[in-house]
Design a protein around this motif. Structure first.
Motif, PDB file in Angstrom:
ATOM      1  N   ARG A  30       0.851  -1.181   0.000  1.00 14.82           N
ATOM      2  CA  ARG A  30       0.000   0.000   0.000  1.00 14.82           C
ATOM      3  C   ARG A  30       0.890   1.235   0.000  1.00 14.82           C
ATOM      4  O   ARG A  30       2.068   1.142   0.318  1.00 14.82           O
ATOM      5  N   PRO A  31       0.319   2.386  -0.361  1.00 12.30           N
ATOM      6  CA  PRO A  31       1.132   3.610  -0.309  1.00 12.30           C
ATOM      7  C   PRO A  31       1.678   3.838   1.102  1.00 12.30           C
ATOM      8  O   PRO A  31       1.067   3.420   2.096  1.00 12.30           O
ATOM      9  N   GLU A  32       2.815   4.507   1.187  1.00 10.59           N
ATOM     10  CA  GLU A  32       3.428   4.777   2.486  1.00 10.59           C
ATOM     11  C   GLU A  32       2.448   5.490   3.407  1.00 10.59           C
ATOM     12  O   GLU A  32       1.797   6.462   3.010  1.00 10.59           O
ATOM     13  N   GLY A  33       2.332   4.980   4.630  1.00 13.98           N
ATOM     14  CA  GLY A  33       1.458   5.581   5.628  1.00 13.98           C
ATOM     15  C   GLY A  33       0.003   5.172   5.528  1.00 13.98           C
ATOM     16  O   GLY A  33      -0.821   5.613   6.325  1.00 13.98           O
ATOM     17  N   LYS A  34      -0.344   4.333   4.596  1.00 11.88           N
ATOM     18  CA  LYS A  34      -1.742   3.922   4.442  1.00 11.88           C
ATOM     19  C   LYS A  34      -1.895   2.463   4.874  1.00 11.88           C
ATOM     20  O   LYS A  34      -1.379   1.556   4.220  1.00 11.88           O
ATOM     21  N   ALA A  35      -2.574   2.250   5.990  1.00 15.03           N
ATOM     22  CA  ALA A  35      -2.843   0.906   6.515  1.00 15.03           C
ATOM     23  C   ALA A  35      -1.566   0.088   6.665  1.00 15.03           C
ATOM     24  O   ALA A  35      -1.526  -1.088   6.327  1.00 15.03           O
ATOM     25  N   GLY A  37       1.194   0.456   5.071  1.00 20.45           N
ATOM     26  CA  GLY A  37       1.983   0.374   3.838  1.00 20.45           C
ATOM     27  C   GLY A  37       3.263   1.176   3.938  1.00 20.45           C
ATOM     28  O   GLY A  37       3.335   2.177   4.641  1.00 20.45           O
ATOM     29  N   GLU A  38       4.262   0.715   3.213  1.00 20.88           N
ATOM     30  CA  GLU A  38       5.545   1.410   3.175  1.00 20.88           C
ATOM     31  C   GLU A  38       5.883   1.887   1.766  1.00 20.88           C
ATOM     32  O   GLU A  38       6.981   2.388   1.528  1.00 20.88           O
ATOM     33  N   ASN A  43       0.377  -1.116  -5.776  1.00 20.62           N
ATOM     34  CA  ASN A  43      -0.836  -1.568  -5.113  1.00 20.62           C
ATOM     35  C   ASN A  43      -1.677  -2.354  -6.121  1.00 20.62           C
ATOM     36  O   ASN A  43      -1.362  -2.393  -7.321  1.00 20.62           O
ATOM     37  N   SER A  85     -17.579   1.818  -1.719  1.00 15.87           N
ATOM     38  CA  SER A  85     -17.006   1.214  -0.523  1.00 15.87           C
ATOM     39  C   SER A  85     -17.631  -0.166  -0.347  1.00 15.87           C
ATOM     40  O   SER A  85     -18.821  -0.241  -0.053  1.00 15.87           O
TER      41      SER A  85
END
Length: 140
Positions: A30-35, A37-38, A43, A85
């Protein structure tokens, strides 16, 4: 019938996974800082867009080889739109630009033929079924 299997496993010390098929690998994150993610890799949405575009690129070259057309350049851009969603892919827009060495070649016909045989895009258009089998507490 042709079947292809890829494998993905968690990368120790991260929350990313590495996927492979044969000798080829890809990192999924995942993108850095998202759930957690690094940003170590693509993704899933990016991989979906790459699958659509990559398959079409290969098909352009298949068509070129079958018809004896020499491609001077190939450029494919894919934008996948996600909504809702949970997020669902609701549209994929594929922009294709091809230059050929022989100006008498019907480039539109080459592109149309590649689109007609593109397995990934055509599978999505037709709605490929996806099934899940969940094993719990199994070590890979």
């Amino acid at each position: 019938m042709t079947a292809m299997t890829v494998r993905l496993r968690g990368i120790t010390g991260t929350e990313a996974c590495v996927g492979w098929a044969g000798g080829h690998t890809i990192v999924v994150d995942r993108p850095e800082g998202k759930a957690g993610g690094e940003g170590l890799g693509f993704n899933g949405g990016q991989i979906l867009a790459l699958a659509i575009g990559g398959c079409l690129c290969n098909d352009l070259y298949y068509v070129a080889h079958e018809t004896g057309v020499r491609l001077a350049s190939v450029a494919v851009d894919v934008t996948v739109t996600f909504e809702g969603s949970p997020l669902l892919a609701t549209r994929a827009l594929v922009h294709v630009a091809v230059e050929v060495e022989d100006p008498s070649v019907d480039v539109a016909a080459v592109i149309a033929h590649a689109q007609a045989i593109s397995a990934v895009a055509n599978s999505l258009i037709r709605g490929v079924p996806v099934s899940f089998i969940a094993d719990h507490n199994v070590h890979a």
